[in-house]
Motif scaffolding. Structure first.
Motif, PDB file in Angstrom:
ATOM      1  N   ASP A 153       0.829  -1.208   0.000  1.00  0.00           N
ATOM      2  CA  ASP A 153       0.000   0.000   0.000  1.00  0.00           C
ATOM      3  C   ASP A 153       0.865   1.260   0.000  1.00  0.00           C
ATOM      4  N   ILE A 154       1.921   1.262   0.792  1.00  0.00           N
ATOM      5  CA  ILE A 154       2.828   2.419   0.823  1.00  0.00           C
ATOM      6  C   ILE A 154       3.449   2.626  -0.550  1.00  0.00           C
ATOM      7  N   LEU A 159       3.972   5.695  -5.502  1.00  0.00           N
ATOM      8  CA  LEU A 159       4.137   5.700  -6.956  1.00  0.00           C
ATOM      9  C   LEU A 159       3.051   6.519  -7.641  1.00  0.00           C
ATOM     10  N   LEU A 160       1.810   6.390  -7.177  1.00  0.00           N
ATOM     11  CA  LEU A 160       0.720   7.168  -7.776  1.00  0.00           C
ATOM     12  C   LEU A 160       0.977   8.658  -7.650  1.00  0.00           C
ATOM     13  N   TYR A 161       1.393   9.087  -6.461  1.00  0.00           N
ATOM     14  CA  TYR A 161       1.627  10.511  -6.247  1.00  0.00           C
ATOM     15  C   TYR A 161       2.903  10.981  -6.940  1.00  0.00           C
ATOM     16  N   ALA A 162       3.925  10.135  -6.977  1.00  0.00           N
ATOM     17  CA  ALA A 162       5.207  10.538  -7.572  1.00  0.00           C
ATOM     18  C   ALA A 162       5.121  10.669  -9.087  1.00  0.00           C
ATOM     19  N   THR A 163       4.296   9.850  -9.711  1.00  0.00           N
ATOM     20  CA  THR A 163       4.298   9.788 -11.177  1.00  0.00           C
ATOM     21  C   THR A 163       3.048  10.358 -11.834  1.00  0.00           C
ATOM     22  N   VAL A 178      10.045  -1.417 -13.973  1.00  0.00           N
ATOM     23  CA  VAL A 178      10.676  -0.445 -13.081  1.00  0.00           C
ATOM     24  C   VAL A 178      12.191  -0.500 -13.282  1.00  0.00           C
ATOM     25  N   ASP A 179      12.768   0.611 -13.675  1.00  0.00           N
ATOM     26  CA  ASP A 179      14.216   0.728 -13.850  1.00  0.00           C
ATOM     27  C   ASP A 179      14.781   1.466 -12.642  1.00  0.00           C
ATOM     28  N   ARG A 180      15.344   0.708 -11.713  1.00  0.00           N
ATOM     29  CA  ARG A 180      15.838   1.331 -10.488  1.00  0.00           C
ATOM     30  C   ARG A 180      17.171   2.046 -10.685  1.00  0.00           C
ATOM     31  N   ASP A 181      17.895   1.719 -11.722  1.00  0.00           N
ATOM     32  CA  ASP A 181      19.144   2.438 -11.980  1.00  0.00           C
ATOM     33  C   ASP A 181      18.873   3.892 -12.342  1.00  0.00           C
ATOM     34  N   ARG A 182      17.788   4.116 -13.071  1.00  0.00           N
ATOM     35  CA  ARG A 182      17.440   5.475 -13.509  1.00  0.00           C
ATOM     36  C   ARG A 182      16.234   6.046 -12.773  1.00  0.00           C
ATOM     37  N   ASN A 183      15.603   5.234 -11.916  1.00  0.00           N
ATOM     38  CA  ASN A 183      14.388   5.645 -11.208  1.00  0.00           C
ATOM     39  C   ASN A 183      13.305   6.122 -12.178  1.00  0.00           C
ATOM     40  N   VAL A 184      12.986   5.260 -13.127  1.00  0.00           N
ATOM     41  CA  VAL A 184      11.899   5.522 -14.065  1.00  0.00           C
ATOM     42  C   VAL A 184      11.051   4.267 -14.181  1.00  0.00           C
ATOM     43  N   VAL A 185       9.816   4.452 -14.589  1.00  0.00           N
ATOM     44  CA  VAL A 185       8.911   3.335 -14.805  1.00  0.00           C
ATOM     45  C   VAL A 185       8.374   3.416 -16.227  1.00  0.00           C
ATOM     46  N   ARG A 186       8.326   2.271 -16.895  1.00  0.00           N
ATOM     47  CA  ARG A 186       7.817   2.199 -18.269  1.00  0.00           C
ATOM     48  C   ARG A 186       6.326   1.884 -18.203  1.00  0.00           C
ATOM     49  N   VAL A 187       5.511   2.784 -18.760  1.00  0.00           N
ATOM     50  CA  VAL A 187       4.060   2.713 -18.637  1.00  0.00           C
ATOM     51  C   VAL A 187       3.431   2.518 -20.003  1.00  0.00           C
ATOM     52  N   LEU A 188       2.425   1.650 -20.062  1.00  0.00           N
ATOM     53  CA  LEU A 188       1.649   1.466 -21.286  1.00  0.00           C
ATOM     54  C   LEU A 188       0.328   2.185 -21.096  1.00  0.00           C
ATOM     55  N   PRO A 202      11.735   8.825  -2.384  1.00  0.00           N
ATOM     56  CA  PRO A 202      10.776   8.167  -1.478  1.00  0.00           C
ATOM     57  C   PRO A 202      10.040   7.008  -2.155  1.00  0.00           C
ATOM     58  N   ALA A 203       9.596   7.223  -3.390  1.00  0.00           N
ATOM     59  CA  ALA A 203       8.916   6.145  -4.109  1.00  0.00           C
ATOM     60  C   ALA A 203       9.879   4.997  -4.393  1.00  0.00           C
ATOM     61  N   ALA A 204      11.132   5.327  -4.708  1.00  0.00           N
ATOM     62  CA  ALA A 204      12.131   4.286  -4.983  1.00  0.00           C
ATOM     63  C   ALA A 204      12.354   3.416  -3.746  1.00  0.00           C
ATOM     64  N   ARG A 205      12.460   4.041  -2.563  1.00  0.00           N
ATOM     65  CA  ARG A 205      12.659   3.270  -1.332  1.00  0.00           C
ATOM     66  C   ARG A 205      11.456   2.373  -1.047  1.00  0.00           C
ATOM     67  N   ALA A 206      10.254   2.927  -1.230  1.00  0.00           N
ATOM     68  CA  ALA A 206       9.049   2.140  -0.962  1.00  0.00           C
ATOM     69  C   ALA A 206       8.935   0.961  -1.922  1.00  0.00           C
ATOM     70  N   LEU A 207       9.268   1.190  -3.193  1.00  0.00           N
ATOM     71  CA  LEU A 207       9.220   0.104  -4.177  1.00  0.00           C
ATOM     72  C   LEU A 207      10.244  -0.973  -3.847  1.00  0.00           C
ATOM     73  N   ASP A 208      11.446  -0.567  -3.485  1.00  0.00           N
ATOM     74  CA  ASP A 208      12.486  -1.538  -3.138  1.00  0.00           C
ATOM     75  C   ASP A 208      12.038  -2.418  -1.975  1.00  0.00           C
TER      76      ASP A 208
END
Length: 315
Positions: A153-154, A159-163, A178-188, A202-208
Motif C-alpha cells: 500500500d505504501i 508511486l501514484l503521487y510521484a508519477t 521499473v528501472d531502479r538504476d534510472r528511477n523511471v517506470v515504463r508505462v503502457l 521516497p517512491a524508490a525506497r518504498a518500491l524496493d
C-alpha cells in the motif's frame, strides 16, 4: 459502456447500417487500437444514432444528414441526458461521420457541423503538499506491523503521487517495468502508447522494500511478473486500489475525498506549482492533447488567487 448507452443500443439495425458498424468496429480495434471499453462506448453511441436515423426512414449512411443528427441529439436532450453525456455522444458521432467521409462511404461529412452543449468543466479536487505527506504517513502508520499488504500500500501510494500515472496503468505494471538504476517506470498508456515516467527517492525506497520483502511473501503461481499483487497473490485489480486510496484519504483531516485519479490531479498540480513546464507535464501524464493538461493551470491560478485574497491587505 454506460447503462444508458447499453439500453439505447438497438438489438437489430438495418443490414446496411449493421455492415458499416461492423467495419467501424474493425477500424477502432485494428487501426486505432482502442481498448475494449472505449470501443464499446463508441459503438453504443453510434448505434443509438443509427437506430434513430432508421426510425426517421434512412436506409443508408449516405442519407444521414445534419438534420438527422440534430434530431437525434435533441431526442437525447429530451430524455434528460446530461450536458456531459450529450457532448460525449456528439463527439462519438462526429468521429464516426469523419471516418465515413475519409473512407468514401459518404460524399459529405454531416457531423462536421454538428454542435453540442459544452460539458460543465469542474476543477478537480487536489491535495495540498502537506496533505499529500499526511496521506503517505497514514499509510505508513497503518502498516506499522510490517505486513506485506502494508508495504504494498505504501509503495502504490508513493508511486501514484510521484508519477501521476493512471490506476489502470499502475495495476498493469510488471516488475521489469521499473528501472531502479534510472528511477523511471515504463508505462503502457491509452492507445497502447508507451512512455517513461520518472519517480523520486521516497517512491524508490518504498518500491524496493515492497519488491524485496513484501511481494515474495504474497506471490503465488500465476502471478507472472505483476508488480503489485492482491491479498491472494495475483495481480491487483483497480477496485482494490481505489478502496485503498479512499480509506487512506479518510485518515487525513480536512482532505477532500478522492480516488487514484485525484492523486493524478494532485501530482500534475504540484508539478506545475513547482515550476514544471506544461509540455513536460503533458508528456509525463500521457495526455494526447495539451488542452487536457492546461486545465491544471486553472487549478494553480485559483490557488494563487485565494492566497492573494488572504494575504494582500488590498485584495
Amino acid at each position: 459502456m454506460s447503462d444508458d448507452a447499453r439500453a439505447e443500443q438497438p438489438d437489430v439495425l438495418p443490414e446496411s447500417f449493421a455492415r458499416v458498424l461492423a467495419d467501424y468496429e474493425r477500424h477502432l480495434v485494428l487501426e486505432r487500437d482502442l481498448t475494449p471499453h472505449t470501443v464499446r462506448a463508441y459503438l453504443g453511441d453510434v448505434a443509438g444514432m443509427l437506430e434513430h436515423a432508421a426510425r426517421l426512414g434512412c436506409a443508408d449512411v449516405g442519407e444521414v444528414d445534419l438534420r438527422t443528427l440534430r434530431s437525434w441529439l435533441a431526442k437525447q436532450q429530451s430524455l434528460g441526458r446530461s450536458r456531459t453525456t450529450l457532448a460525449r455522444r456528439a463527439t462519438a458521432v462526429r468521429v464516426f461521420t469523419a471516418w465515413l467521409a475519409r473512407t468514401d462511404r459518404v460524399a459529405v461529412d454531416a457531423g462536421s457541423s454538428l454542435g453540442s452543449p459544452k460539458a460543465h468543466r469542474t476543477l478537480p479536487s487536489v491535495l495540498r503538499a502537506d496533505e499529500a505527506r499526511d496521506l503517505i504517513a497514514a499509510a505508513v502508520e497503518a502498516a506499522d506491523d510490517g505486513s506485506p499488504v502494508g508495504l504494498r500500500d505504501i509503495a502504490m501510494l508513493e508511486l501514484l503521487y510521484a508519477t501521476g500515472i493512471r490506476v489502470g496503468e499502475m495495476v498493469g505494471l510488471d516488475v521489469d517495468d521499473v528501472d531502479r538504476d534510472r528511477n523511471v517506470v515504463r508505462v503502457l498508456g491509452k492507445g497502447r502508447k508507451e512512455r517513461t515516467v520518472p519517480f523520486g527517492r521516497p517512491a524508490a525506497r518504498a518500491l524496493d522494500f515492497w519488491v524485496r520483502h513484501g511481494r515474495p511473501a504474497l506471490v503465488v503461481d500465476g502471478a507472472g511478473g505483476a508488480l503489485f499483487l492482491g491479498a491472494r497473490g495475483r495481480r491487483i485489480d483497480q477496485r482494490a486500489v481505489r478502496t485503498l486510496v479512499h480509506r487512506r484519504i479518510a485518515d487525513v483531516p480536512g482532505a477532500p475525498d478522492m480516488g487514484p485519479h485525484g492523486l493524478r490531479h494532485t501530482a500534475a498540480t504540484h508539478l506545475l506549482e513547482g515550476g514544471a513546464d506544461l509540455r513536460s507535464v503533458q508528456e509525463l501524464l500521457g495526455h494526447a492533447s495539451l488542452a487536457t493538461t492546461q486545465r491544471y493551470t486553472h487549478v494553480t491560478t485559483d490557488r494563487l488567487r485565494r492566497a492573494y485574497q488572504q494575504a494582500h491587505p488590498r485584495a
